[in-house]
Design a protein around this motif. Structure first.
Motif, PDB file in Angstrom:
ATOM      1  N   ALA A 163       0.814  -1.227   0.000  1.00 21.96           N
ATOM      2  CA  ALA A 163       0.000   0.000   0.000  1.00 21.96           C
ATOM      3  C   ALA A 163       0.845   1.275   0.000  1.00 21.96           C
ATOM      4  N   PRO A 164       2.000   1.320   0.706  1.00 22.25           N
ATOM      5  CA  PRO A 164       2.776   2.581   0.726  1.00 22.25           C
ATOM      6  C   PRO A 164       3.641   2.815  -0.514  1.00 22.25           C
ATOM      7  N   PHE A 165       3.748   1.852  -1.441  1.00 21.70           N
ATOM      8  CA  PHE A 165       4.616   2.031  -2.606  1.00 21.70           C
ATOM      9  C   PHE A 165       4.275   3.326  -3.344  1.00 21.70           C
ATOM     10  N   ARG A 166       5.306   4.011  -3.839  1.00 22.49           N
ATOM     11  CA  ARG A 166       5.066   5.212  -4.621  1.00 22.49           C
ATOM     12  C   ARG A 166       4.378   4.894  -5.944  1.00 22.49           C
ATOM     13  N   ALA A 167       4.743   3.754  -6.551  1.00 21.65           N
ATOM     14  CA  ALA A 167       4.142   3.348  -7.826  1.00 21.65           C
ATOM     15  C   ALA A 167       4.162   1.833  -7.905  1.00 21.65           C
ATOM     16  N   ILE A 168       3.081   1.254  -8.435  1.00 18.58           N
ATOM     17  CA  ILE A 168       2.978  -0.203  -8.555  1.00 18.58           C
ATOM     18  C   ILE A 168       2.557  -0.557  -9.976  1.00 18.58           C
ATOM     19  N   SER A 169       3.317  -1.463 -10.589  1.00 13.89           N
ATOM     20  CA  SER A 169       2.833  -2.100 -11.817  1.00 13.89           C
ATOM     21  C   SER A 169       2.961  -3.601 -11.659  1.00 13.89           C
ATOM     22  N   VAL A 170       2.021  -4.306 -12.262  1.00 15.08           N
ATOM     23  CA  VAL A 170       2.002  -5.765 -12.238  1.00 15.08           C
ATOM     24  C   VAL A 170       2.012  -6.261 -13.682  1.00 15.08           C
ATOM     25  N   ARG A 171       2.157  -7.569 -13.846  1.00 14.25           N
ATOM     26  CA  ARG A 171       2.322  -8.115 -15.187  1.00 14.25           C
ATOM     27  C   ARG A 171       1.026  -8.628 -15.786  1.00 14.25           C
ATOM     28  N   GLU A 172       0.052  -8.982 -14.947  1.00 15.54           N
ATOM     29  CA  GLU A 172      -1.197  -9.543 -15.456  1.00 15.54           C
ATOM     30  C   GLU A 172      -2.393  -8.720 -14.989  1.00 15.54           C
ATOM     31  N   ALA A 174      -5.296  -9.821 -14.082  1.00 12.02           N
ATOM     32  CA  ALA A 174      -5.895 -10.421 -12.882  1.00 12.02           C
ATOM     33  C   ALA A 174      -5.165  -9.967 -11.623  1.00 12.02           C
ATOM     34  N   ASP A 175      -3.858  -9.793 -11.708  1.00 13.71           N
ATOM     35  CA  ASP A 175      -3.085  -9.345 -10.553  1.00 13.71           C
ATOM     36  C   ASP A 175      -3.422  -7.902 -10.185  1.00 13.71           C
ATOM     37  N   ARG A 176      -3.691  -7.085 -11.202  1.00 13.41           N
ATOM     38  CA  ARG A 176      -4.077  -5.704 -10.908  1.00 13.41           C
ATOM     39  C   ARG A 176      -5.333  -5.677 -10.044  1.00 13.41           C
ATOM     40  N   GLU A 177      -6.323  -6.484 -10.388  1.00 12.24           N
ATOM     41  CA  GLU A 177      -7.573  -6.489  -9.627  1.00 12.24           C
ATOM     42  C   GLU A 177      -7.353  -6.975  -8.202  1.00 12.24           C
ATOM     43  N   ILE A 178      -6.485  -7.977  -8.042  1.00 16.13           N
ATOM     44  CA  ILE A 178      -6.207  -8.514  -6.707  1.00 16.13           C
ATOM     45  C   ILE A 178      -5.494  -7.469  -5.843  1.00 16.13           C
ATOM     46  N   ILE A 179      -4.430  -6.858  -6.384  1.00 16.27           N
ATOM     47  CA  ILE A 179      -3.670  -5.868  -5.616  1.00 16.27           C
ATOM     48  C   ILE A 179      -4.518  -4.623  -5.357  1.00 16.27           C
ATOM     49  N   LYS A 180      -5.346  -4.257  -6.317  1.00 19.04           N
ATOM     50  CA  LYS A 180      -6.259  -3.122  -6.133  1.00 19.04           C
ATOM     51  C   LYS A 180      -7.200  -3.381  -4.959  1.00 19.04           C
ATOM     52  N   ARG A 181      -7.774  -4.593  -4.910  1.00 17.36           N
ATOM     53  CA  ARG A 181      -8.705  -4.936  -3.831  1.00 17.36           C
ATOM     54  C   ARG A 181      -8.003  -4.958  -2.476  1.00 17.36           C
ATOM     55  N   ASP A 187      -4.513   3.040  -8.751  1.00 18.10           N
ATOM     56  CA  ASP A 187      -3.489   3.468  -9.712  1.00 18.10           C
ATOM     57  C   ASP A 187      -2.545   2.334 -10.126  1.00 18.10           C
ATOM     58  N   ILE A 188      -2.992   1.088  -9.985  1.00 21.48           N
ATOM     59  CA  ILE A 188      -2.156  -0.050 -10.362  1.00 21.48           C
ATOM     60  C   ILE A 188      -2.091  -0.146 -11.884  1.00 21.48           C
ATOM     61  N   VAL A 189      -0.890  -0.269 -12.425  1.00 17.16           N
ATOM     62  CA  VAL A 189      -0.675  -0.304 -13.872  1.00 17.16           C
ATOM     63  C   VAL A 189      -0.279  -1.719 -14.291  1.00 17.16           C
ATOM     64  N   VAL A 190      -0.794  -2.168 -15.432  1.00 23.06           N
ATOM     65  CA  VAL A 190      -0.336  -3.431 -16.024  1.00 23.06           C
ATOM     66  C   VAL A 190       0.770  -3.097 -17.017  1.00 23.06           C
TER      67      VAL A 190
END
Length: 363
Positions: A163-172, A174-181, A187-190
């Protein structure tokens, strides 16, 4: 801006090493003073390399390692040579405590790419940047959860760390939705795998350094390349039938006894260096693979490719996602037209834009 990358760079795996190299090179192209933080994760080195003592390694894999010991040692040396010559690593760090001291040396810390947040892997705090490091330095690039998601009992830990990361990107996606939840962030980027950030010309420089021995064995041939990381189902039969129909030779890259007795004819390359790996894809007429990075390098070099996304109970969602984004039909890419190239270019540019704005904090 000095940038440190924490990823799986010492696992004896072509995709793992080459994605680390690609991210470092992409960051350098954007003007960052980037290097891979040489964190020595014992679990990953034992699983991928020749150490037979780790109790977490299955007996089947230990037997395979014992039978292939000499070959594995050759590959270890070749991977180590590539790391020393081209990867650009820091001094070694052997513990999470040492990493905390190292954080002062970097303006930015990046975790990823690869399955650094896969709870079934080492589940090492280092890859969550869970050590003394200012939150303003913490970012991720194309980090992956693997195939399993996040267990309920570990969601609180993921939330605390990410949660405290300045910026987060994931590769999939489905992972964006999980980390977002889990984190409550919108602001999660694929982002695409780092190997796809580099141009064909960049990879040609790697292929040029392939061994003379490999070049002598395959450069004079027109061949179908087979590269598997899981036990194949119909892939081998399709590849061999295609080769017979097109009057092509067959080259098996990294054939494994763990995949059964499929290796009936053709040239077998058992101890390829990372440079040899890229060379083999560059010069193939067509590729048959069940590997994500096998798929990615086929796309980079615009090869006809068949991807077996379901192999022996394993679904390669990363390869399947890439094929879907590129509009492949029935897991085949047979030609590279303007539309496919446009999608590929957009994937790359969007990911580079995330690096510029999200990681390097440029407008």
């Amino acid at each position: 801006m000095k940038t440190g990358i924490l990823t799986y760079h010492r696992f004896i795996n072509y995709g793992g090493l080459l994605q680390a190299y690609a991210l470092k090179e992409a960051l350098k192209k954007e003007g960052a003073d980037a290097e891979v933080v040489d964190y020595r994760c014992a679990y990953l080195e034992n699983v991928g390399n020749s150490d037979l003592k780790d109790k977490r390694i299955s007996n089947k894999r230990k037997l395979w390692k014992l039978a292939q010991f000499a070959q594995i040692k050759i590959k270890e040396r070749k991977f180590g040579k590539f790391i020393s010559a081209y990867l650009g690593v820091s001094e070694p760090y052997l513990s999470i405590e040492e990493l905390a001291k190292a954080a002062d040396d970097y303006d930015i810390m990046i975790t990823g790419s690869d399955q650094v947040w896969n709870e079934k892997w080492p589940y090492d705090r280092a890859y969550f940047l869970d050590f003394e490091c200012p939150d303003s330095k913490k970012t991720s690039y194309a980090a992956s959860l693997g195939d399993g998601g996040v267990p309920k009992d570990k969601e609180a830990y993921y939330r605390k760390c990410l949660a405290p990361f300045r910026a987060i990107s994931v590769r999939e996606e489905a992972d964006r939705e999980i980390i977002k939840r889990i984190t409550g962030r919108d602001d999660i980027v694929v982002a695409t795998d780092p190997v796809l950030l580099l141009e064909k010309d960049d990879w040609d420089k790697v292929a040029q350094r392939a061994s003379g021995r490999l070049k002598k064995r395959i450069s004079h041939k027109k061949y179908v390349l087979i590269y598997t990381v899981n036990e194949p189902q119909v892939l081998i039969r399709r590849a061999e039938a295609y080769a017979r129909k097109k009057h092509l030779s067959v080259v098996y890259l990294n054939p494994s006894p763990l995949h059964g007795g499929f290796w009936q004819f053709g040239t077998k390359i058992k101890d390829a260096s990372p440079e040899d790996f890229v060379f083999a894809f560059k010069h193939a007429e067509a590729v048959f693979t069940n590997s994500f990075h096998g798929t990615a390098f086929s796309v980079i070099y615009e090869k006809k490719v068949f991807v077996e996304t379901d192999s022996n109970g394993h679904h390669n969602k990363r390869a399947a996602d890439l094929l879907e984004r590129l509009g492949a039909q029935d897991n085949y890419i047979k030609k590279y037209g303007r539309e496919l190239r446009a999608v590929y270019s957009k994937m790359r540019e969007e990911s580079l834009e995330y690096i510029r704005k999200g990681i390097l904090d440029r407008e």
